[in-house]
Design an enzyme around this catalytic site. Structure first.
Site, PDB file in Angstrom:
ATOM      1  N   TRP A   1       0.826  -1.211   0.000  1.00  0.00           N
ATOM      2  CA  TRP A   1       0.000   0.000   0.000  1.00  0.00           C
ATOM      3  C   TRP A   1       0.857   1.257   0.000  1.00  0.00           C
ATOM      4  O   TRP A   1       0.586   2.217  -0.721  1.00  0.00           O
ATOM      5  CB  TRP A   1      -0.920  -0.013   1.216  1.00  0.00           C
ATOM      6  CG  TRP A   1      -1.979   1.043   1.218  1.00  0.00           C
ATOM      7  CD1 TRP A   1      -3.231   0.959   0.680  1.00  0.00           C
ATOM      8  CD2 TRP A   1      -1.890   2.353   1.811  1.00  0.00           C
ATOM      9  NE1 TRP A   1      -3.925   2.135   0.887  1.00  0.00           N
ATOM     10  CE2 TRP A   1      -3.121   3.005   1.577  1.00  0.00           C
ATOM     11  CE3 TRP A   1      -0.886   3.035   2.498  1.00  0.00           C
ATOM     12  CZ2 TRP A   1      -3.373   4.298   2.025  1.00  0.00           C
ATOM     13  CZ3 TRP A   1      -1.140   4.329   2.943  1.00  0.00           C
ATOM     14  CH2 TRP A   1      -2.368   4.943   2.701  1.00  0.00           C
ATOM     15  N   ASP A   2       1.939   1.280   0.821  1.00  0.00           N
ATOM     16  CA  ASP A   2       2.817   2.449   0.903  1.00  0.00           C
ATOM     17  C   ASP A   2       3.410   2.800  -0.453  1.00  0.00           C
ATOM     18  O   ASP A   2       3.405   3.959  -0.884  1.00  0.00           O
ATOM     19  CB  ASP A   2       3.968   2.182   1.884  1.00  0.00           C
ATOM     20  CG  ASP A   2       3.483   1.855   3.279  1.00  0.00           C
ATOM     21  OD1 ASP A   2       2.838   0.791   3.440  1.00  0.00           O
ATOM     22  OD2 ASP A   2       3.766   2.646   4.197  1.00  0.00           O
ATOM     23  N   THR A   3       3.932   1.769  -1.122  1.00  0.00           N
ATOM     24  CA  THR A   3       4.566   1.991  -2.418  1.00  0.00           C
ATOM     25  C   THR A   3       3.558   2.447  -3.454  1.00  0.00           C
ATOM     26  O   THR A   3       3.802   3.399  -4.208  1.00  0.00           O
ATOM     27  CB  THR A   3       5.251   0.705  -2.896  1.00  0.00           C
ATOM     28  OG1 THR A   3       6.258   0.325  -1.962  1.00  0.00           O
ATOM     29  CG2 THR A   3       5.873   0.884  -4.269  1.00  0.00           C
TER      30      THR A   3
END
Length: 611
Positions: free
Chosen positions: A193-195
């Site tokens: 999700w972060d990427t």
């Protein structure tokens, strides 16, 4: 969860994603509150504990903290949402216009929190992220963490063209406007999700600021360096396809590429097969048996229409057999003309345009049909291969492989076939598990996977399999419908195999009937599994290659004969399909090209992203 009404004055919302953090969550919340208070006015911030289906005391502690301090809120979930899913849920409930999150182990020095917040709060950036790998600020990480992290970030920069040095640092902030713009686009709900958030932000033209932070690893990481890293690698490829490849695949490009792949696939055959010998085999084929094969294959089409009728009936729509058979003919003709299974969308268009069946229902019914097709051919092909090994009939295959392929000795060939049989047996077992799970109210697949691993990637795989099982569950609720659709699928693919056997028999092959039937079932099943990859229109080239290799490898039939039979078998089936498609298009007044164009317009276009 709705945003609170009594949060006037809150500008900054800090979310702490928490899964089983009973030992650290209280200290983390207190440290976060004191740090925020050191540079923000009273009443301008809040801390949300995004508790993600914990099975320890974290929920109790979070409730107590929220009751004792108005600045703390507990966002509870009864089930695991995944890291990304928990963050999105908490952000949606947050009151602030500046949204912040960081890992609860406080590995990143909290002295950087003011810079993180102010980068976004001041309007300097839409998204801000800390970095452990910027020049001059390289984190001292153990090799088991550092090496995979460097490799991962290198792959992200290579495939996704992101200039950032560190995509996974759990220390980020974004504006409310950026979140509202991006969260529907971010598909992953776990560690990727972060990427994906950062990459989507850059593609959308948002300002993304990366700055160095001091970071010290604390405790054991929750990232499984085998499953999660592998899973995120597959997510890199998924996102690369979505943002870099898919937007460039126009109809003209897909048709051209599909035609080129078909030509190349057939041309490669000439490297080890004499085209003249293949043509000679085709000329000597018994046309009577070939014609009979065409008639047998034609019989499978009303069965396809009947199966589709049963699936649609379970979704609440009842249509005539003739119309549905015609719709299937048209869609399969579209799959022969266009690659990437564009014909599936054509059927959804026909159902919408001629019977006003919504696009979502049209695509859902197609998904159910594809699930049953895959289950059926997997069982047919896997069962035959397992039967070969169990009955000791593999010795002829071993002799053929070791005698015709340089460098392969009988022992290696026997081992390879045994391994292949094991994979086939696993596929059959998995198929049985899917069917059993679909017939039960309990979550069998997730329970089985949880015994192996409870990490985020195992949870992701369980979700994928559950969506697959959902297709079977669509008709499994009705025992009669389940039996009819399953029996229809077996009959459809059985007639497909009989067609191939008749074509192979037209070449006057010297095979005993049991061997001919077994080889036919195996070759056709694997050939159709090869067509699952939507690389060429109708799987032309892929089917022929798989069919030829198996028939020539499993029997004394020569390569030219096997290839000739594969070409003729596929040609017979495609001619029947196209003829039925043309008649159906005339009867239903449907244009294939218009259907493809209209299907593309059936779903709303996403907001364009800036490269």
């Amino acid at each position: 969860m709705d945003r609170p009404r009594d949060a006037a004055g809150v500008e900054v919302s800090v979310v702490l994603p928490a899964y089983n953090e009973e030992r650290t969550i209280e200290d983390t919340v207190e440290t976060t509150l004191s740090t925020l208070a050191s540079f923000l006015p009273p009443g301008s911030f809040e801390v949300l504990v995004a508790e993600d289906g914990c099975d320890d005391r974290t929920p109790e502690i979070a409730d107590r903290l929220a009751a004792a301090d108005d600045r703390v809120r507990h966002v509870h979930s009864d089930e695991r949402l995944g890291r990304g899913g928990a963050l999105e849920r908490a952000f949606a409930a947050a009151a602030g216009e500046t949204l912040v999150y960081f890992d609860t182990d406080l590995a990143t020095d909290m002295g950087h929190l003011s810079e993180l917040v102010e980068r976004v709060r001041s309007g300097e950036a839409d998204v801000a992220t800390g970095s452990r790998w910027m020049p001059g600020q390289v984190a001292d990480r153990p090799a088991k963490r550092g090496v995979p992290s460097r490799v991962y970030n290198g792959l992200v920069r290579l495939f996704l063209r992101s200039p950032l040095r560190d995509h996974q640092c759990g220390f980020k902030a974004l504006s409310r406007e950026a979140f509202e713009r991006l969260h529907d686009r971010v598909e992953d709900e776990h560690w990727f999700w972060d990427t994906e958030l950062l990459v989507r932000a850059q593609r959308a033209g948002l300002e993304v600021a990366e700055f160095p932070v001091e970071w010290e690893p604390k405790g054991d990481t929750k990232v499984d360096l085998v499953r999660d890293v592998f899973g995120m690698g597959s997510q890199i490829l998924r996102l690369w396809w979505q943002v870099s490849v898919s937007p460039r695949i126009t109809r003209r490009v897909s048709v051209g590429a599909g035609a080129l792949l078909t030509v190349l696939a057939l041309a490669l055959m000439t490297l080890y097969l004499d085209p003249g010998a293949v043509l000679a085999e085709l000329e000597d084929a018994d046309l009577g048996l070939v014609a009979l094969a065409g008639v047998v294959y034609l019989l499978s089409w009303p069965l396809r229409g009947g199966r589709y009728r049963d699936i649609l009936a379970e979704l609440g729509y009842h249509e005539r057999l003739g119309f549905l058979t015609g719709a299937v003919f048209i869609s399969q003709t579209g799959n022969l003309v266009f690659p990437l299974r564009a014909g599936d969308g054509v059927r959804a268009y026909v159902m919408k345009a001629r019977r006003d069946i919504p696009y979502p229902t049209g695509f859902a019914s197609l998904a159910v049909e594809r699930v049953f097709d895959l289950l059926t051919i997997t069982v047919l092909g896997g069962a035959v291969l397992v039967g070969y090994v169990l009955t000791g009939a593999t010795e002829s295959v071993v002799a053929t492989l070791s005698g015709s392929v340089p460098g392969i000795d009988p022992r290696s060939a026997r081992t390879a076939l045994t391994v292949a049989a094991g994979v086939a047996a696993a596929a059959v077992l998995a198929t049985a598990t899917i069917v059993v799970s679909a017939r039960r109210d309990g979550n069998l697949i997730r329970r089985l996977l949880s015994r192996v691993s409870s990490d985020s990637y195992a949870d992701y795989v369980a979700g994928v399999l559950e969506s697959f099982v959902g297709g079977v569950q669509t008709v499994a609720a009705d025992r009669g419908a389940f039996a009819r659709v399953g029996a229809s699928s077996l009959a459809i693919w059985g007639l497909d195999v009989v067609t191939a056997i008749l074509v192979l028999a037209a070449f006057d092959v010297a095979l005993a009937t049991p061997t001919l039937v077994a080889v036919g079932f195996f070759a056709v099943s694997v050939g159709n599994l090869a067509k699952v990859l939507p690389l060429s229109p109708g799987g032309i080239g892929l089917y022929e290659a798989a069919f030829t290799l198996l028939v020539a490898g499993l029997t004394p039939v020569t390569g030219p004969t096997a290839f000739g039979a594969a070409i003729l078998d596929h040609a017979v089936k495609n001619l029947v399909t196209v003829a039925g498609g043309v008649v159906s298009m005339l009867a239903l007044n449907v244009s294939l090209t218009t259907a493809v164009d209209e299907t593309g317009a059936g779903d709303p276009d996403p907001e364009p992203e800036v490269e």
